[in-house]
Scaffold this active site. Structure first.
Site, PDB file in Angstrom:
ATOM      1  N   GLU A 308       0.828  -1.209   0.000  1.00 50.71           N
ATOM      2  CA  GLU A 308       0.000   0.000   0.000  1.00 50.71           C
ATOM      3  C   GLU A 308       0.866   1.265   0.000  1.00 50.71           C
ATOM      4  O   GLU A 308       0.660   2.173  -0.811  1.00 50.71           O
ATOM      5  CB  GLU A 308      -0.916  -0.015   1.229  1.00 50.71           C
ATOM      6  CG  GLU A 308      -1.804   1.205   1.361  1.00 50.71           C
ATOM      7  CD  GLU A 308      -2.875   1.262   0.299  1.00 50.71           C
ATOM      8  OE1 GLU A 308      -3.770   0.402   0.314  1.00 50.71           O
ATOM      9  OE2 GLU A 308      -2.825   2.146  -0.570  1.00 50.71           O
ATOM     10  N   ASP A 312       1.084   4.008  -3.136  1.00 50.38           N
ATOM     11  CA  ASP A 312       0.655   5.389  -2.978  1.00 50.38           C
ATOM     12  C   ASP A 312       1.766   6.370  -3.348  1.00 50.38           C
ATOM     13  O   ASP A 312       1.539   7.326  -4.100  1.00 50.38           O
ATOM     14  CB  ASP A 312       0.181   5.630  -1.534  1.00 50.38           C
ATOM     15  CG  ASP A 312      -1.046   4.788  -1.179  1.00 50.38           C
ATOM     16  OD1 ASP A 312      -1.555   4.085  -2.072  1.00 50.38           O
ATOM     17  OD2 ASP A 312      -1.482   4.823  -0.017  1.00 50.38           O
ATOM     18  N   SER A 531      -7.266   2.115  -3.790  1.00 51.72           N
ATOM     19  CA  SER A 531      -5.960   2.528  -3.284  1.00 51.72           C
ATOM     20  C   SER A 531      -5.057   3.025  -4.392  1.00 51.72           C
ATOM     21  O   SER A 531      -4.088   3.711  -4.130  1.00 51.72           O
ATOM     22  CB  SER A 531      -5.253   1.330  -2.663  1.00 51.72           C
ATOM     23  OG  SER A 531      -5.567   1.221  -1.329  1.00 51.72           O
TER      24      SER A 531
END
Ligand SMILES: *[C@@H]1O[C@H](CO)[C@@H](O)[C@H](O)[C@H]1NC(C)=O
Ligand SMILES: *[C@@H]1O[C@H](CO)[C@@H](O)[C@H](O)[C@H]1NC(C)=O
Ligand SMILES: *[C@@H]1O[C@H](CO)[C@@H](O)[C@H](O)[C@H]1NC(C)=O
Ligand SMILES: *[C@@H]1O[C@H](CO)[C@@H](O)[C@H](O)[C@H]1NC(C)=O
Ligand SMILES: *[C@@H]1O[C@H](CO)[C@@H](O)[C@H](O)[C@H]1NC(C)=O
Ligand SMILES: *[C@@H]1O[C@H](CO)[C@@H](O)[C@H](O)[C@H]1NC(C)=O
Length: 623
Positions: A308, A312, A531
């Site tokens: 994650e 990002d 995400s």
């Protein structure tokens, strides 16, 4: 005078009986919320366990702040774009003297002295470290240790009380009944983690240089790169102008990390001119949040920590370089070790992060991207309101607050029941997307045209989150869009009882969210999820802010009133498909706003043109 004498006599009597009259009103339940699915009670909490209690006082004039925000984000209002400074916000939210005095008197009577107390800058939160035994007395409750199916532990109580005269002065107290552990929204076929290509293979798929860029030439649904995103959404030939005056930010929670070594590999492959950015992004550790640049250890590799965080930061830099990136890493989530008598890890990570970021001096980052969400019904309503009000403060200070809409459409099949004791069928909206002061990002896939993301269960069911809040009403800015959607689609009848048609509806917009190619643990991986769309769209909005700043205009700030008030025209409307979930087709995408993809995906050039900062005669800027 006689009245006064009588009064003091009466008070005197009372105080002999045990303190000023205010402290003696009877306790009644102030907060009650069921323990969420997946958590079970283990044992009584150790009496000497120390926790940091956070007492949220009723804010003095949140309505005033809300009204100001409504005006400063409304493009047709003279106040538009006049973002507040930190002190202005504090003046709105500082509690009234009456609230503050009443709460302090109660704490004092319970043996809590001034020197034990800490405050947030606006004094709307009181923080005090106390043992479980003392908190149990203070809130007339019993704490237990709870454990979740996925191995997290927390000290909580489903119900707590306050003296009646304090009910209007206190909005929420935590940790009590919130088990909020924001979930990451990255989907990586969790159990199928093979790298997607050897290093040698990458060259084969690397897209042609920008001057050859058409969507057909650079986009492949199995292989979504920054060049594809920049070409698809129209930022590829934009030159950043205000990197010294603009920052963008993102959040790492739950021990997530963003590794420079992987970012370097990513930029080397996909945006070599940005390579130095891998060493340049800023990392800030809040409340012991993990800021790590060593190789992942065995536990982290097993848990796929960093998927994650890497997704990002790589996506934001890939899209919005050279706009500087700040990463907030906030600790404070379980695991908690029951015999440890320290206050760590009992806090709510969102509150800790919000307190930190709201106390930063102006200007704040122009965009903050957050790829975490949780089922709204697992979040106590008073807590959700307090977090949402804090997110409104970010908007009022000129920050666009972006959240992922979730990866399970209208709800994960098999989980779609209420937790209020009725066990009734329901869709499962996601918080904080349901907070009216954030901009929620849904997911799309494919090109020419883009459609709502859908991956069938053989590869791990994934559809973009969307729906309607049970806690927050439809805000004015989206009423027309939502009413038109309900009328057009008949979903209120089709799904009667499964959602609240007059709730805050989301997502607000969307972006590509399938098969991003990122680096993790040194190799290329496919990653999907809102995400992915959230940092991608956040990066594009950071570039919009760059153009606005360069033209001497205010940043976007709280985006939604502008979005629904006309900017939606500059988005690519998604008009087919739906966001499956809860064993249904979910909400259909139709012309105009819809609860599967919002207003659609951004067209950067049209956004700039509508804002009056588009390209003219080869120059970017105001014209
Ligand atoms: C997309 O990439 C895959 C390899 O992952 C390749 O097999 C396929 O031919 C490509 N599709 C197009 C339309 O170029
Ligand atoms: C996404 O990528 C996988 C391979 O990683 C491929 O099997 C799948 O078809 C792709 N999805 C789409 C919609 O192209
Ligand atoms: C792995 O790293 C994490 C984060 O620094 C740490 O909390 C954990 O204890 C480490 N685990 C092992 C087995 O070293
Ligand atoms: C709620 O109802 C569903 C379907 O009948 C059932 O599978 C589930 O176990 C029930 N949950 C609870 C908490 O009663
Ligand atoms: C998903 O796959 C199942 C079979 O596993 C199939 O019955 C269903 O139609 C597929 N759904 C869609 C929307 O393609
Ligand atoms: C992570 O990288 C190390 C070093 O290249 C390798 O030995 C290990 O197998 C990798 N683990 C995973 C889960 O990819």
């Amino acid at each position: 005078m006689r009245t006064s004498a009588l009064l003091s006599l009466a008070l005197g009597t009372v105080s002999v009986l045990g303190g000023p009259i205010t402290s003696r009103s009877t306790y009644s339940v102030k907060g009650s919320h069921p323990v969420p699915e997946g958590w079970r009670q283990v044992q009584r909490a150790p009496a000497d366990h120390i926790m940091e209690l956070r007492i949220g006082l009723t804010q003095g004039d949140f309505a005033g702040l809300e009204k100001y925000l409504t005006q400063s984000s409304n493009p047709n209002h003279p106040q538009y774009g006049k973002h507040l400074l930190i002190d202005d916000v504090h003046n709105f939210i500082k509690p009234s003297k009456e609230s503050s005095d009443a709460v302090h008197a109660w704490l004092y009577e319970n043996g809590i002295l001034a020197e034990d107390i800490d405050y947030t800058p606006a004094k709307d939160w009181i923080k005090v470290k106390m043992s479980v035994a003392d908190v149990e007395d203070l809130l007339d409750t019993k704490y237990h240790t709870y454990r979740s199916d996925d191995g997290r532990t927390a000290v909580r109580t489903p119900e707590w009380s306050l003296p009646r005269h304090l009910h209007d002065h206190v909005s929420t107290i935590q940790p009590t009944n919130s088990f909020f552990g924001p979930r990451t929204q990255a989907r990586m076929d969790r159990r199928k983690t093979e790298a997607i290509a050897d290093m040698e293979d990458i060259a084969e798929y690397l897209p042609p240089p920008p001057d050859a860029a058409t969507v057909d030439a650079v986009c492949n649904t199995t292989w979504v790169t920054p060049l594809c995103l920049r070409t698809l959404y129209g930022t590829v030939d934009y030159t950043v102008q205000a990197a010294d005056k603009n920052t963008m930010a993102m959040n790492d929670f739950l021990g997530e990390v963003s590794l420079r070594s992987d970012t370097e590999l990513y930029l080397q492959s996909f945006r070599p001119e940005a390579l130095a950015a891998a060493q340049e992004f800023t990392q800030i550790s809040i409340n012991g949040g993990t800021v790590q640049q060593t190789p992942l250890n065995e536990t982290q590799l097993e848990a796929q920590t960093g998927i994650e965080g890497n997704l990002d930061d790589q996506t934001m830099i890939g899209v919005a370089w050279p706009t500087p990136l700040v990463i907030y890493s906030t600790g404070g989530s379980p695991p908690y070790i029951p015999d440890l008598t320290t206050p760590e890890n009992t806090n709510e990570p969102y509150l800790v992060w919000l307190e930190y970021v709201l106390s930063l001096p102006d200007p704040l980052p122009s965009v903050i991207s957050t790829s975490y969400d949780d089922d709204e019904q697992t979040v106590p309503k008073d807590y959700a309101i307090q977090v949402c009000n804090a997110l409104a403060q970010l908007g009022a200070r000129g920050t666009t607050v972006m959240f992922a809409s979730g990866d399970a459409g209208v709800g994960t099949d098999g989980n779609c029941y209420t937790n209020d004791g009725r066990n009734a069928s329901t869709f499962l909206p996601n918080f904080p997307s349901t907070c009216p002061y954030v901009t929620s990002t849904g997911g799309t896939m494919s090109f020419n045209p883009e459609v709502p993301v859908f991956r069938n269960r053989t590869s791990g069911l994934y559809t973009g989150g969307g729906g309607f809040s049970y806690y927050f009403d439809t805000p004015d800015y989206q009423k027309a869009a939502v009413q038109s959607y309900l009328a057009k689609t008949g979903v209120a009848e089709k799904y009667a009882g499964l959602f609240r048609p007059d709730g805050r509806a989301y997502p607000d917009l969307s972006g590509q969210s399938l098969n991003y190619t990122i680096y993790w643990n040194g190799t290329l991986r496919p990653v999907s999820g809102t995400s992915a769309s959230t940092p991608a769209v956040s990066g594009i909005l950071a570039l919009v802010n760059d153009a606005l700043i360069a033209a001497g205009k205010p940043t976007l700030g709280f985006l939604n009133p502008l979005l629904y008030g006309g900017l939606a025209q500059a988005f690519n409307d998604i008009t087919t498909g739906s966001n499956y979930g809860c064993g249904t087709e979910g909400f259909p995408a139709v012309e105009g706003w819809d609860a599967a993809t919002g207003v659609g995906t951004p067209n950067f050039k049209q956004i700039l043109a509508l804002l009056g900062v588009g390209e003219k005669d080869g120059n970017w800027g105001s014209w």
